[in-house]
Motif scaffolding. Sequence first.
Motif, mmCIF file in Angstrom:
data_model
loop_
_atom_site.group_PDB
_atom_site.id
_atom_site.type_symbol
_atom_site.label_atom_id
_atom_site.label_comp_id
_atom_site.label_asym_id
_atom_site.label_seq_id
_atom_site.Cartn_x
_atom_site.Cartn_y
_atom_site.Cartn_z
ATOM 1 N N ASP A 1 -11.259 -1.858 -11.456
ATOM 2 C CA ASP A 1 -10.415 -0.778 -10.953
ATOM 3 C C ASP A 1 -9.619 -1.253 -9.748
ATOM 4 O OD1 ASP A 1 -11.588 0.721 -12.832
ATOM 5 O OD2 ASP A 1 -12.711 2.033 -11.471
ATOM 6 N N LEU A 2 -8.375 -0.824 -9.695
ATOM 7 C CA LEU A 2 -7.545 -1.121 -8.535
ATOM 8 C C LEU A 2 -7.165 0.196 -7.896
ATOM 9 C CD1 LEU A 2 -5.607 -3.080 -6.907
ATOM 10 C CD2 LEU A 2 -3.885 -2.487 -8.600
ATOM 11 N N SER A 3 -7.412 0.324 -6.592
ATOM 12 C CA SER A 3 -6.994 1.585 -5.981
ATOM 13 C C SER A 3 -6.243 1.348 -4.678
ATOM 14 C CB SER A 3 -8.205 2.488 -5.756
ATOM 15 O OG SER A 3 -8.872 2.122 -4.576
ATOM 16 N N LEU A 4 -5.198 2.123 -4.518
ATOM 17 C CA LEU A 4 -4.412 2.088 -3.288
ATOM 18 C C LEU A 4 -4.593 3.427 -2.598
ATOM 19 C CD1 LEU A 4 -2.947 0.001 -5.258
ATOM 20 C CD2 LEU A 4 -0.973 0.318 -3.781
ATOM 21 N N THR A 5 -4.933 3.394 -1.313
ATOM 22 C CA THR A 5 -5.177 4.627 -0.587
ATOM 23 C C THR A 5 -4.227 4.731 0.601
ATOM 24 O OG1 THR A 5 -7.488 4.209 -1.126
ATOM 25 C CG2 THR A 5 -7.034 6.065 0.342
ATOM 26 N N SER A 6 -3.400 5.740 0.601
ATOM 27 C CA SER A 6 -2.453 6.015 1.711
ATOM 28 C C SER A 6 -1.697 4.761 2.152
ATOM 29 C CB SER A 6 -3.173 6.581 2.934
ATOM 30 O OG SER A 6 -3.984 7.634 2.556
ATOM 31 N N VAL A 7 -1.221 3.968 1.196
ATOM 32 C CA VAL A 7 -0.553 2.720 1.555
ATOM 33 C C VAL A 7 0.903 2.981 1.956
ATOM 34 C CG1 VAL A 7 0.295 0.536 0.658
ATOM 35 C CG2 VAL A 7 -2.043 1.259 0.163
ATOM 36 N N THR A 8 1.261 2.447 3.125
ATOM 37 C CA THR A 8 2.624 2.580 3.627
ATOM 38 C C THR A 8 3.148 1.198 3.982
ATOM 39 O OG1 THR A 8 2.220 4.784 4.534
ATOM 40 C CG2 THR A 8 4.062 3.562 5.468
ATOM 41 N N LYS A 9 4.411 0.928 3.658
ATOM 42 C CA LYS A 9 5.023 -0.331 4.068
ATOM 43 C C LYS A 9 6.400 -0.046 4.643
ATOM 44 C CE LYS A 9 5.739 -4.712 4.549
ATOM 45 N NZ LYS A 9 4.938 -5.549 5.433
ATOM 46 N N ARG A 10 6.573 -0.476 5.894
ATOM 47 C CA ARG A 10 7.874 -0.314 6.539
ATOM 48 C C ARG A 10 8.480 -1.674 6.836
ATOM 49 N NH1 ARG A 10 4.988 3.049 9.799
ATOM 50 N NH2 ARG A 10 4.906 5.148 8.949
ATOM 51 N N PHE A 11 9.789 -1.812 6.632
ATOM 52 C CA PHE A 11 10.537 -2.997 7.081
ATOM 53 C C PHE A 11 11.491 -2.511 8.151
ATOM 54 C CE2 PHE A 11 9.594 -3.967 2.590
ATOM 55 C CZ PHE A 11 8.914 -5.160 2.764
ATOM 56 N N GLY A 12 11.180 -2.797 9.414
ATOM 57 C CA GLY A 12 12.015 -2.257 10.475
ATOM 58 C C GLY A 12 11.963 -0.745 10.386
ATOM 59 N N GLY A 13 13.113 -0.102 10.280
ATOM 60 C CA GLY A 13 13.144 1.349 10.226
ATOM 61 C C GLY A 13 13.112 1.890 8.811
ATOM 62 N N PHE A 14 13.060 0.995 7.836
ATOM 63 C CA PHE A 14 13.142 1.414 6.446
ATOM 64 C C PHE A 14 11.746 1.514 5.840
ATOM 65 C CE2 PHE A 14 13.440 0.159 1.925
ATOM 66 C CZ PHE A 14 14.225 1.191 1.459
ATOM 67 N N THR A 15 11.428 2.681 5.291
ATOM 68 C CA THR A 15 10.117 2.852 4.670
ATOM 69 C C THR A 15 10.244 2.561 3.179
ATOM 70 O OG1 THR A 15 9.610 4.546 6.288
ATOM 71 C CG2 THR A 15 8.173 4.413 4.362
ATOM 72 N N ALA A 16 9.659 1.461 2.762
ATOM 73 C CA ALA A 16 9.781 1.051 1.366
ATOM 74 C C ALA A 16 8.751 1.762 0.499
ATOM 75 C CB ALA A 16 9.618 -0.458 1.242
ATOM 76 N N VAL A 17 7.540 1.904 1.048
ATOM 77 C CA VAL A 17 6.471 2.590 0.332
ATOM 78 C C VAL A 17 5.867 3.593 1.298
ATOM 79 C CG1 VAL A 17 4.231 2.330 -0.786
ATOM 80 C CG2 VAL A 17 5.986 0.592 -1.129
ATOM 81 N N ASP A 18 5.750 4.843 0.849
ATOM 82 C CA ASP A 18 5.425 5.918 1.775
ATOM 83 C C ASP A 18 4.123 6.612 1.373
ATOM 84 O OD1 ASP A 18 5.559 7.737 3.765
ATOM 85 O OD2 ASP A 18 7.386 8.740 3.070
ATOM 86 N N ASP A 19 3.033 6.306 2.082
ATOM 87 C CA ASP A 19 1.767 7.007 1.924
ATOM 88 C C ASP A 19 1.370 7.141 0.449
ATOM 89 O OD1 ASP A 19 -0.462 8.209 2.971
ATOM 90 O OD2 ASP A 19 0.395 10.236 2.854
#
Lengths: 269, 391, 304
Positions: B14-32
């Motif tokens: 199983d693969l699980s992602l929990t509340s994952v966020t990725k920001r590049f500078g001011g840009f949010t690529a992946v949001d919660d």
Amino acid sequence: MNRLQLLGRWTAERMTVFVAGVVLVYMFLPIFFVGLMSFNDPTSRLAYEFQGFTWDNWRDPCSPVGMCDSLVSSLQIAFLATIGATILGTLVAFALIRHRFRGRAPTSLLIFLPMATPEVVMGSSLLALFSSAGLAGNLGFWSILVAHIMFCLSFVVVTVKARLAGLDFRYEQAAMDLYANEWQTFWRVTFPLVFPGILAAALLSFSLSFDDYIITNFNHGNTITFPMFVWGSAQRGIPPQVNVVGTTMFLIALLLVLSTGLLQRRRSR
Amino acid sequence: MARSTQDSRASGADLSLTSVTKRFGGFTAVDDLDLLVERGQFFALLGPSGCGKTTTLRMVAGLEEPTAGRIDLGGKDITRLRPYKRPVNTVFQNYALFPHLNTFDNVAFGLRRRGVRDVKNQVQEMLDLVELSTYGERRPTQLSGGQQQRVALARALINRPQVLLLDEPLGALDLKLRRQMQIELKRIQTEVGITFVHVTHDQEEAMTMADTIAVMNHGVIEQIGGPMELYDNPATTFVSNFLGQSNLVAGQVLGRTGDELVVEVEGSKLGVPVDRARQTSGRVWVGVRPEKVFLVSGGTSTDEGANVLGEARVIDVSFIGVSTQYLVRMPWGQELTVFEQNTGARERFGVGDSVDLHWTPAHTFALDASQDARAGDERYEGGLATAGVGT
Amino acid sequence: MSVADVGETLEGRTGKPPRKRARRSGWSTGYLLLLPGLLWLLVFFVAPTIQLAATSLYDSAGSLEAGYAMTWSFGNYLDALSTYREQFVRSLIYATTATGLALLLGYPLAYAIAFKAGRFKNLMLMLVIAPFFTSFLVRTLAWKSILADNGAVVETLKSVGILAPDGRLLATSVAVITGLTYNFLPFMVLPLYASLEKIDPRLLEAGKDLYANGFTAFRKITVPLSMPGVVAGTLLTFIPAAGDYINSELLGTPRQYMIGNVIDNTFLVQLNYPIAAACSVVLMVVVVVMVLLYVRRAGTEDLV
């Protein structure tokens, strides 16, 4: 389109190729003469014309006093300068492309300036430094080497940098994804892929160092390199054996280049 | 390299992602982002260019570090693990085959880094699996696009990862080869039983191969489900437009009769099953897929219990063999699309004809009216999605 | 970086791979890699240049044995410029002419290699580089044989009447410029080839489709796109040509001497360091200023 236009176009199409051919002839004329003169049997030492054919120069290339010694010095210096400049320059190229640091602009300028400075200026300024440091009497092999590493370095940086900049990061990411740690990734993927650039830089360094007269002339002390020997004998008349060396070097280079070309072709088959 | 997870290797995890966020500078690529991929699944992350799907994949691979959140694989936290410490392998976009190594050495790369001594049989087996048995000596540049793709797959699969990540693996192939490879990939996945996470912008590719699809947009997941569920019962206007095409008309919920909502659309009353309505009161978007709609001559609609919208006029007809696509203008000015199968039993219409639209309430869905009705529509967003599935 | 850029980078759609984001250790590693190389340049390039500038301001009445005193003698520059004005001007004229000729000769060659050579492309490139491997001095001396007074070239020119019956090529400006052009031609051809080779032939087809004239397509598409190569090539030719004195020494006479001859002679024979250093500094300043002006005008600042 009428006949005249067709003719014009035909000429234009072939014109570039024709001009290119003429330019190539221009570039090879001296090489041809070097080859020819290596068989010259001069009647007087100051003669620059072909006067008679002989194998003697090839049979005994080291007969002019000091020539082969100077050749050995040149090869030693070129070899060491190549190693030094290639290592230092490759490190700088990696830093420039792969790492963050403050002062990128002044660094780039510092790399660029030696290439924008005439050799006579670099040679004379080194002499000014050495003599003000009281080293004027001790110049020789080491000072030539130091100077050669200095002016080869920028060329290495530029050559390796170009190769490195064109390298796709995904290869290294793929390696990391396939269980290679940072060290393995560097030696198994990054280095082999950048190697052609490093090799080209090393070859360039070698030929720059081996060929240098001007900078060497200011800092050579009592050491005589091959270009210095040629210069010195040019005043008194060139021994034809100099042309034997020139021709040999050309042939070695040609052989080297042709064989790598063949190797590449066989590999890609 | 000894691994404690060795035992679960072959079967995936199983693969699980929990509340994952990725920001590049001011840009949010992946949001919660929250996501669960079950072992053995063929999971697709579908979305337009720039939606954050590739970033999500790269965080699982370890090539990007999340700004916040947690990634678990088989119950172990791998969020900060270096890429080469994860039992995860990637088929890169454009493959990233090592140009200085031949096919054999490319495929053997991962095994050798893990200290496996005798790689010959394993590599040969893997080359057999991808049908490249005799290509071991070739360099990547001497292979066709499809062959390179299969080498990339073999190079990743040979390591028996718990999860195989595929980043637009078919993007560089031409259409025919892509279809072929879709079937091939599905076959291989069934054969090896490893969890596949497949990133793509091609909705048809996702629908053909995946058991479960997560539709992503602007760094968040719009909807997760099986291909049929997503298509038949989209949860957002984005999904309804990005997967196939939809007709969305504005309506007002009047009330409820049994299991159906009654919605008023420009004077007509339409029924929507309550379990297909994302909003059950106030203003809604009433949606229906173009191929679910039938056209009849104006005023002749008699089907009791059907949803009917009348007084439309045909403004464009495209005959495309299996079906005919009509573009009709409604009395209130909106243009709707209708696909009629060319069964021969249906009446044909020409430009200018007056028509009524009718369809079964069971095929109707209702969406939140606050969403943009054009979201995910390639005609308005210039997206890369290929021709609609409904055709 | 704009949002659009980020989006593109994320999806890996751009041709350029995304820049590796430096890890925490990235900073110090960068400095460590730079340190030896930059230190070398600081000690053996920057420090000597400063010392050269200082030397140019020493009292020129001193001598190497007695030592020089720092007297801030800016007069050295006036001396140098007035005494050797002729050689300065000649250097610039020779170098500019040789660069122009090299461009004229190098462009068709680079063009032919890039677009017409087909499978001989690599062989032609090798031929361009090959002369590098025969010593510079030996090649220059070969020109002495080629241009010799009773050689084939001179005889031919005399018979067609271009050269007067008592005329000669050796020991003239023609010989020096011929040598300069020849020696630095590969430096012109290689960057030209590099930038021409990058041009997508489809652009030229598109151009011909729109302009319908081969020459216009060449002028409006090929030439502008090859500008980086032209800039790099002319610089790589001009800089060494301006400081060269091997060609003027071997193929010319004192009447063809360039500023390089002066610096060499004043430093090593006359041992007048301050004046020689002043000449050197002037040459460096002139070259660097010309290069910077030229680079700015041509609009390609990313040479390094």
